[in-house]
Motif scaffolding. Structure first.
Motif, short mmCIF file in Angstrom:
data_model
loop_
_atom_site.label_atom_id
_atom_site.label_comp_id
_atom_site.label_asym_id
_atom_site.label_seq_id
_atom_site.Cartn_x
_atom_site.Cartn_y
_atom_site.Cartn_z
N GLY A 51 34.01 -58.64 40.81
CA GLY A 51 34.39 -59.01 39.63
C GLY A 51 35.57 -57.98 39.42
O GLY A 51 36.63 -57.80 40.18
N ASP A 52 35.48 -57.14 38.19
CA ASP A 52 36.49 -55.96 38.06
C ASP A 52 36.37 -54.74 38.44
O ASP A 52 36.73 -53.54 38.14
N GLY A 53 34.97 -54.60 39.39
CA GLY A 53 34.61 -53.14 39.79
C GLY A 53 34.04 -53.59 41.05
O GLY A 53 34.38 -54.12 42.08
N VAL A 54 32.80 -52.94 41.32
CA VAL A 54 32.23 -52.99 42.45
C VAL A 54 30.71 -53.53 42.41
O VAL A 54 30.30 -53.72 41.27
N GLU A 55 30.11 -53.86 43.30
CA GLU A 55 28.65 -54.34 43.33
C GLU A 55 27.53 -53.61 42.52
O GLU A 55 26.86 -54.17 41.87
N GLY A 56 27.62 -52.44 42.92
CA GLY A 56 26.65 -51.48 42.19
C GLY A 56 25.21 -51.34 43.10
O GLY A 56 25.10 -51.79 44.11
N LEU A 57 24.41 -50.73 42.24
CA LEU A 57 22.97 -50.70 43.01
C LEU A 57 22.04 -51.18 42.23
O LEU A 57 20.86 -50.54 42.29
N GLY A 58 21.94 -52.06 41.47
CA GLY A 58 21.16 -52.94 41.05
C GLY A 58 20.01 -53.32 42.06
O GLY A 58 20.32 -53.48 43.26
N GLY A 61 27.84 -45.31 46.53
CA GLY A 61 28.56 -44.41 45.23
C GLY A 61 27.63 -44.48 44.25
O GLY A 61 26.91 -45.36 44.13
N GLU A 62 28.07 -43.79 43.17
CA GLU A 62 27.61 -43.76 42.07
C GLU A 62 27.46 -45.04 41.18
O GLU A 62 28.45 -45.82 41.25
N ASP A 63 26.43 -45.54 40.50
CA ASP A 63 26.48 -46.66 39.57
C ASP A 63 25.55 -46.19 38.33
O ASP A 63 24.49 -46.26 38.14
N ARG A 64 26.45 -45.98 37.39
CA ARG A 64 25.98 -45.36 36.29
C ARG A 64 25.48 -46.29 35.32
O ARG A 64 25.08 -46.28 34.06
N SER A 65 25.65 -47.57 35.50
CA SER A 65 25.30 -48.82 34.70
C SER A 65 23.73 -49.15 35.15
O SER A 65 23.19 -50.00 34.39
N THR A 66 23.42 -48.77 36.40
CA THR A 66 21.81 -49.15 36.90
C THR A 66 21.00 -47.52 36.48
O THR A 66 21.37 -46.68 36.87
N PRO A 67 19.84 -47.94 35.82
CA PRO A 67 18.99 -46.75 35.72
C PRO A 67 18.79 -45.87 36.73
O PRO A 67 18.38 -46.47 38.00
N ASP A 68 18.84 -44.67 36.94
CA ASP A 68 18.36 -43.89 38.23
C ASP A 68 17.10 -44.39 38.67
O ASP A 68 16.77 -44.50 39.71
N GLU A 69 15.91 -44.66 37.74
CA GLU A 69 14.94 -44.88 37.95
C GLU A 69 14.66 -46.19 38.77
O GLU A 69 13.81 -46.26 39.74
N GLU A 70 15.44 -47.14 38.41
CA GLU A 70 15.36 -48.38 39.13
C GLU A 70 16.18 -47.93 40.79
O GLU A 70 15.53 -48.48 41.47
N VAL A 71 17.13 -47.28 40.75
CA VAL A 71 17.74 -47.08 42.13
C VAL A 71 16.53 -46.25 42.90
O VAL A 71 16.45 -46.61 44.18
N VAL A 72 15.99 -45.30 42.28
CA VAL A 72 14.96 -44.52 43.36
C VAL A 72 13.80 -45.48 43.58
O VAL A 72 13.18 -45.38 44.90
N HIS A 81 27.85 -38.72 45.29
CA HIS A 81 27.09 -38.36 44.08
C HIS A 81 27.10 -36.86 43.65
O HIS A 81 27.02 -35.98 44.41
N PRO A 82 27.32 -36.45 42.56
CA PRO A 82 27.06 -35.29 41.94
C PRO A 82 25.76 -34.51 42.36
O PRO A 82 24.75 -35.48 42.23
N THR A 83 25.87 -33.24 42.30
CA THR A 83 24.56 -32.70 42.95
C THR A 83 23.46 -32.86 41.64
O THR A 83 22.37 -33.00 42.08
N TRP A 84 23.79 -33.04 40.51
CA TRP A 84 22.84 -33.08 39.38
C TRP A 84 22.22 -34.34 39.61
O TRP A 84 21.00 -34.40 39.31
N ARG A 85 22.62 -35.40 39.90
CA ARG A 85 22.08 -36.54 40.20
C ARG A 85 21.16 -36.71 41.37
O ARG A 85 20.11 -37.29 41.33
N VAL A 86 21.63 -36.05 42.36
CA VAL A 86 20.74 -35.98 43.58
C VAL A 86 19.48 -35.52 43.12
O VAL A 86 18.45 -35.94 43.54
N GLU A 87 19.59 -34.38 42.29
CA GLU A 87 18.25 -33.61 42.03
C GLU A 87 17.30 -34.45 41.21
O GLU A 87 16.25 -34.42 41.29
N ARG A 88 18.20 -35.10 40.32
CA ARG A 88 17.48 -36.08 39.32
C ARG A 88 16.66 -37.07 40.05
O ARG A 88 15.58 -37.54 39.74
#
Length: 302
Positions: free
Chosen positions: A80-87, A114-125, A145-152
């Motif tokens: 689409g207008d972006g990338v596939e993401g991590l859903g 790469g980051e996908d801030r449209s998908t909850p971190d819980e779902e990615v994990v 990914h930024p370090t804070w998100r790695v740790e989260r």
């Protein structure tokens, strides 16, 4: 120490034709290398997505039983207008596609590209952790990914009793750009390893770092490929001076010393190469031994 290197295969099967791709894998394996790094997106900007995985799959089918490991990535293929993401549905669908192209039933490493801030971190994990539990992948990692998100994400995995992301893939080298400066071709805002990354890794020895573009597209050794303007600052001049001294002492090229320095720090360089000669230089670099004095001077240039 070639086994500590990772062979980058971004342009295999496309810009790097199949015959050359096969020859590079053959030489890498012959030298003791084992890990190939690819992605479902490689290389959509230079021929098409999936070409790299397809080329590797053809090599694997031609070399059954080869002692080789494969890492692939998901999340950055245009959509689409972006990338596939991590859903969850996307990650699982794309893993099936990657395994099919590779002719494998399991990946040794699977990266969130790469980051996908449209998908909850819980779902990615939960998605990536389940893939490890189902033995579809061996280890999982976070790229760009930024370090804070790695740790989260690691904390969320711990809370859920799931396998944790224990690998990072970022760009790093011996010289660094000015803080905040844009580096052409490096479009991930959190794609660079920095002091915070180093501090996090020191506090979490179970997490490994793979470095992409460690030689900055050949800038250390090629006059026709100068460092990007973002690297033009006094610290770079001091580091290049020491790098030249150590290279002369070892009878090596500056780029080879960079690889040896990264390896000595526990970083796995990803070697992107299009010729056997370039690959051989990297293999030779992996065999270099830096003295304590050389390490000290490289770490702390005057």
């Amino acid at each position: 120490m070639a086994e500590a290197l990772v062979l980058g295969t971004m342009y295999f099967g496309g810009r790097t034709d199949t015959a050359t791709s096969f020859a590079l894998i053959d030489r890498f394996v012959e030298a003791g290398g084992r890990m190939l790094d690819t992605a479902n997106a490689y290389a959509f900007w230079a021929g098409g997505s999936g070409l790299s995985e397809t080329a590797i799959g053809e090599w694997l089918r031609a070399n059954p039983g080869a002692d080789i490991e494969v890492a692939s990535k998901v999340g950055m293929t245009p959509a689409g207008d972006g990338v596939e993401g991590l859903g969850a549905d996307i990650v699982r669908r794309e893993l099936v596609g990657s395994l099919d192209r590779l002719g494998l039933d399991r990946l040794d490493v699977y990266w969130a590209h790469g980051e996908d801030r449209s998908t909850p971190d819980e779902e990615v994990v939960e998605t990536f952790g389940a893939l490890v539990q189902e033995e579809l992948v061996g280890r999982i990692g976070l790229s760009n990914h930024p370090t804070w998100r790695v740790e989260r994400m690691r904390m969320l995995a711990q809370q859920r009793g799931l396998p944790e992301f224990d690998l990072l893939q970022l760009t790093t080298s011996y010289v660094e750009p000015r803080p905040g400066a844009h580096v052409e071709g490096k479009d991930h805002p959190y794609g660079f390893a920095n002091l915070e990354t180093a501090d996090y890794l020191a506090a979490h020895p179970d997490v490994g770092l793979w470095a992409y573009s460690p030689l900055i597209q050949g800038a250390y050794d090629r006059d026709d490929r100068p460092l990007p303007p973002a690297y033009d600052h006094p610290a770079t001049s001091a580091r290049l001076a020491v790098l030249g001294e150590v290279a002369a002492e070892l009878g090596a090229k500056p780029g080879q010393v960079v690889l040896a320095w990264l390896l000595a720090r526990g970083v796995r360089p990803i070697i992107g190469t299009s010729s056997i000669a370039q690959l051989d230089e990297a293999i030779e670099a992996a065999a270099l031994t830096l003295s304590d004095d050389q390490r000290r001077r490289l770490d702390e240039p005057a």
